[in-house]
Design an enzyme around this catalytic site. Structure first.
Site, PDB file in Angstrom:
ATOM      1  CB  CYS A 240      -0.908  -0.015   1.228  1.00  0.00           C
ATOM      2  SG  CYS A 240      -1.883   1.492   1.402  1.00  0.00           S
TER       3      CYS A 240
ATOM      4  CB  CYS B 231      -0.408   2.443   4.145  1.00  0.00           C
ATOM      5  SG  CYS B 231      -1.895   1.793   3.417  1.00  0.00           S
ATOM      6  CG  ASP B 232       3.381   1.189   4.342  1.00  0.00           C
ATOM      7  OD1 ASP B 232       3.012   1.650   5.436  1.00  0.00           O
ATOM      8  OD2 ASP B 232       3.110   0.038   3.964  1.00  0.00           O
TER       9      ASP B 232
END
Ligand SMILES: Cc1cc2nc3c(=O)[nH]c(=O)nc-3n(C[C@H](O)[C@H](O)[C@H](O)COP(=O)(O)OP(=O)(O)OC[C@H]3O[C@@H](n4cnc5c(N)ncnc54)[C@H](O)[C@@H]3O)c2cc1C
Length: 312
Positions: free
Chosen positions: A137, A140-141
């Site tokens: 993701c 997200c990261d």
């Protein structure tokens, strides 16, 4: 004991676009639906930075923002959210039993909208470095890779969308693809090709992830000549498709060879009152709009069924 448990009219498993759209329609039909969220409230849609193809948002909308709007819309009409995950289901008798980590539920009808999860490469190092440089993701990261070198594997829309997103942070993004052409849509391809931070390695697979405390190198193999090489990276993002989250229903509901639930065109499984919607039974479209549409259809069907049973 199960005979003391209140029987819900409708339990919705999953709080992605399909589950939340189903919740909205069911709540407006006064079914007082209970939505079990699982671990990802908002589903996959909440994980992506921007959604530009959901009608009504000409400037695009954040994935998390759209998910929150879906949730608010359903809650406004009385949908109840249960922040838990189904761990076991018994569909052999009605009302159906759904067990979670902490509870047990009974429901006359069920909409299964548990979506899909990212496929893994299943190569050495993948599990070891998950969360230590390997991610599924970018939204997200991506932030963790400011001014770092990252690689992306995949050739579809997700790989390019997420690769483009990563250029906000990373100093370079290398997209590794096992073929010599991409499956992604033309607009995304154009954007990626034009982006100076993005480069491509074609006809190549990643066979191993190496490092000490985190990802340091990828072992690559050219599928045409078998030549091996190594690529130094700080982060590795894997976008090679998804599989439906249907293990829970194995042996109880019909599935196709890839594990997608089989329904008719009205979202009905073969069991009375058990419907499926969204990516869990859609290998074809896999979009927010189609998943939400299927959720709405499943809720309409559940409403009709429960109403007709009440009349009987
Ligand atoms: C990186 C990325 C970018 C994307 N970009 C776009 C885009 O730009 N436009 C677009 O239209 N689509 C996009 N998509 C696709 C879109 O997000 C999905 O098609 C959509 O989210 C599918 O909705 P769904 O409700 O069927 O399933 P999901 O979104 O997968 O939601 C599944 C839900 O089920 C829950 N769940 C799972 N297991 C259980 C369980 N055992 N018990 C209870 N709950 C459970 C999860 O917590 C989650 O809430 C993107 C997807 C990804 C991954």
């Amino acid at each position: 004991m199960s005979d003391e448990i209140k029987v819900e009219d409708l339990l919705i498993l999953g709080a992605g676009p399909a589950g939340l759209a189903a919740a909205l329609y069911a709540a407006r039909a006064d079914l007082n639906p209970l939505v079990m969220t699982g671990t990802e409230l908002g589903g996959q849609a909440a994980l992506t930075d921007r959604i530009e193809n959901y009608p009504g948002f000409p400037e695009g909308v954040g994935g998390a923002e759209l998910s929150e709007l879906f949730q608010k819309n359903a809650e406004r009409f009385g949908a109840r959210l249960e922040y838990d995950t189904a761990t076991e289901v018994d569909l052999t008798k009605r009302p159906y039993t759904i067990k979670t980590y902490s509870n047990e539920f009974l429901a006359k009808s069920l909409i299964i909208a548990v979506g899909a999860s990212p496929n893994k490469l299943k190569i050495p190092g993948e599990d070891q470095f998950r969360g230590k440089g390997i991610s599924y993701c970018a939204t997200c990261d991506g932030w963790f890779f400011k001014e770092k070198k990252v690689a992306v594997v995949g050739g579809g829309d997700s790989a390019l969308e997420e690769g483009l997103f990563l250029t906000r942070y990373a100093s370079s993004v290398t997209i590794i693809h096992r073929r010599d052409e991409l499956r992604a849509g033309a607009i995304l391809q154009k954007r990626a090709m034009k982006n100076e931070k993005i480069s491509f390695i074609w006809d190549t697979v990643v066979t191993e992830v190496k490092g000490d405390q985190g990802v340091e190198r990828l072992v690559l193999e050219n599928v045409k000549d078998g030549k091996k090489s190594e690529l130094e990276v700080d982060g590795f993002f894997i976008f090679i498709g998804h599989r439906p989250n249907t293990l829970l229903f194995k042996g109880q509901l019909e599935m196709d060879e890839k594990g997608y639930l089989v329904t008719d065109e009205r979202m009905r499984t073969k069991l009375p009152g058990v419907f499926a919607a969204g990516e869990v039974n859609d290998p074809h479209y896999r979009q927010v709009i189609t998943s939400a549409g299927m959720g709405a259809a499943a809720a309409i069907e559940a409403t009709r069924l429960l109403e007709s049973e009440e009349e009987d």
